[in-house]
Motif scaffolding. Structure first.
Motif, PDB file in Angstrom:
ATOM      1  N   UNK A 118      29.479  55.009  51.013  1.00  0.00           N
ATOM      2  CA  UNK A 118      29.109  53.910  51.904  1.00  0.00           C
ATOM      3  C   UNK A 118      30.293  53.019  52.232  1.00  0.00           C
ATOM      4  N   UNK A 119      31.285  53.030  51.352  1.00  0.00           N
ATOM      5  CA  UNK A 119      32.411  52.134  51.544  1.00  0.00           C
ATOM      6  C   UNK A 119      32.040  50.697  51.232  1.00  0.00           C
ATOM      7  N   UNK A 120      32.800  49.769  51.777  1.00  0.00           N
ATOM      8  CA  UNK A 120      32.532  48.344  51.567  1.00  0.00           C
ATOM      9  C   UNK A 120      31.351  47.931  52.434  1.00  0.00           C
ATOM     10  N   UNK A 121      30.350  47.285  51.818  1.00  0.00           N
ATOM     11  CA  UNK A 121      29.173  46.880  52.596  1.00  0.00           C
ATOM     12  C   UNK A 121      28.889  45.378  52.523  1.00  0.00           C
ATOM     13  N   UNK A 122      29.771  44.625  51.897  1.00  0.00           N
ATOM     14  CA  UNK A 122      29.588  43.169  51.848  1.00  0.00           C
ATOM     15  C   UNK A 122      30.349  42.519  52.998  1.00  0.00           C
ATOM     16  N   UNK A 123      30.107  41.231  53.193  1.00  0.00           N
ATOM     17  CA  UNK A 123      30.726  40.509  54.291  1.00  0.00           C
ATOM     18  C   UNK A 123      32.248  40.407  54.118  1.00  0.00           C
ATOM     19  N   UNK A 124      32.993  40.294  55.227  1.00  0.00           N
ATOM     20  CA  UNK A 124      34.443  40.118  55.142  1.00  0.00           C
ATOM     21  C   UNK A 124      34.796  38.923  54.265  1.00  0.00           C
ATOM     22  N   UNK A 125      35.824  39.087  53.459  1.00  0.00           N
ATOM     23  CA  UNK A 125      36.273  38.030  52.570  1.00  0.00           C
ATOM     24  C   UNK A 125      35.738  38.152  51.155  1.00  0.00           C
ATOM     25  N   UNK A 126      34.583  38.802  50.992  1.00  0.00           N
ATOM     26  CA  UNK A 126      33.989  38.934  49.665  1.00  0.00           C
ATOM     27  C   UNK A 126      34.829  39.841  48.760  1.00  0.00           C
ATOM     28  N   UNK A 127      35.291  41.021  49.224  1.00  0.00           N
ATOM     29  CA  UNK A 127      36.104  41.868  48.327  1.00  0.00           C
ATOM     30  C   UNK A 127      37.344  41.144  47.803  1.00  0.00           C
ATOM     31  N   UNK A 128      38.016  40.401  48.684  1.00  0.00           N
ATOM     32  CA  UNK A 128      39.213  39.670  48.269  1.00  0.00           C
ATOM     33  C   UNK A 128      38.848  38.540  47.309  1.00  0.00           C
ATOM     34  N   UNK A 129      37.742  37.874  47.572  1.00  0.00           N
ATOM     35  CA  UNK A 129      37.286  36.810  46.673  1.00  0.00           C
ATOM     36  C   UNK A 129      37.007  37.371  45.286  1.00  0.00           C
ATOM     37  N   UNK A 130      36.374  38.534  45.251  1.00  0.00           N
ATOM     38  CA  UNK A 130      36.075  39.159  43.959  1.00  0.00           C
ATOM     39  C   UNK A 130      37.358  39.426  43.184  1.00  0.00           C
ATOM     40  N   UNK A 131      38.309  40.070  43.840  1.00  0.00           N
ATOM     41  CA  UNK A 131      39.529  40.492  43.150  1.00  0.00           C
ATOM     42  C   UNK A 131      40.417  39.310  42.775  1.00  0.00           C
ATOM     43  N   UNK A 132      40.486  38.301  43.638  1.00  0.00           N
ATOM     44  CA  UNK A 132      41.449  37.214  43.440  1.00  0.00           C
ATOM     45  C   UNK A 132      40.886  36.021  42.669  1.00  0.00           C
TER      46      UNK A 132
END
Length: 282
Positions: A118-132
């Motif tokens: 499925x790949x990334x399915x959350x809103x833009x900015x969430x993956x970076x927020x999670x990691x950082x």
């Protein structure tokens, strides 16, 4: 044990808090749920009703709990699907407030970002927020294989690369990592692996691979692993207990041919699992 659980919720079915809260309660945990979204059903159905809340709503609910004078009795915070980065900020604020009053409180973050296929399915900015931000603040994280790869920057194709990826994520902050739904070269076609890492050591549990596709199992195993780890302070023991319960839950769901996991009907699996799988150090 008191746990503040901040994640999504559905009225029908079992994902997010609707999947995580009851198993923890069945284990004798007092759960204080705050919902980041409230939908009629999970989005896998293609249509749903409801809304996503904002960070201010999360802060307001936490203020109300704090007004009761009980935050010092909170033993841990569990977070899942966030919906937006301002909700993530509110969750981290909640974690900070709890830790100020109880420095021993644990934070378990299920870093919902995406999945294999499925790949990334959350809103833009969430993956970076999670990691950082979220991952460095967490004591425990429970990524699936796709999320482990994203957070670590490692492509996991072998058991060795899974260990490398977990070690890389440890460097971001969390002392305990549970990675679910692991399929690598060493995994038999009829099996699926779960791998946990803590203190430079790694353990694997291998369970039979079931032929079903349901939502909410990741939310349940994150909650169960968190509770068992908080009680035992052993990643290996928490891995054994959580994997046994979730396999039993999914096995019952498969046998019933249900599209929703049978969280209520299979509730004894949370307390006395039917199947047991040893955690093997790797």
């Amino acid at each position: 044990m008191n746990v503040l659980s901040i994640q999504s919720h559905v009225a029908y079915g079992h994902v997010g808090n609707a999947s995580a809260v009851f198993p923890m309660q069945r284990l004798g945990v007092e759960v204080w749920p705050i919902h980041t979204v409230q939908f009629s059903n999970h989005t896998g159905y293609g249509s749903w009703k409801g809304r996503v809340f904002d960070g201010m709503a999360i802060e307001e609910l936490l203020d109300g709990i704090a007004d009761r004078g009980v935050l010092s009795r909170c033993d841990g915070v569990l977070s899942g699907y966030m919906g937006s980065s301002d909700i993530g900020t509110a969750i981290l604020s909640a974690v900070a407030r709890v830790r100020t009053l109880n420095p021993d409180a644990l934070y378990c973050c299920d870093p919902v970002i995406g999945d294999v296929g499925r790949g990334i399915f959350v809103r833009p900015g969430i993956p970076e927020f999670m990691r950082e931000q979220a991952i460095p603040a967490a004591d425990i994280i429970t990524p699936n294989q796709f999320e482990l790869d994203f957070l670590s920057g490692v492509t996991t194709e072998t058991l060795a690369s899974v260990k490398e990826a977990i070690a890389a994520v440890h460097l971001l902050g969390p002392r305990v990592v549970l990675s679910t739904s692991i399929l690598v070269q060493e995994t038999p076609e009829d099996s699926v692996d779960l791998v946990a890492g803590e203190g430079g050591r790694f353990w694997r549990v291998r369970t039979p691979r079931l032929s079903l596709s349901v939502n909410g199992a990741g939310d349940a195993i994150a909650a169960l692993f968190f509770v068992h780890y908080a009680r035992t302070r052993s990643a290996a023991k928490a891995l054994e207990e959580a994997s046994a319960s979730v396999f039993g839950l999914l096995k019952r769901t498969e046998e019933a041919g249900s599209r929703e996991i049978l969280t209520i009907a299979a509730q004894e699996e949370f307390v006395t699992p039917t199947y047991r799988f040893p955690a093997e150090e790797i």
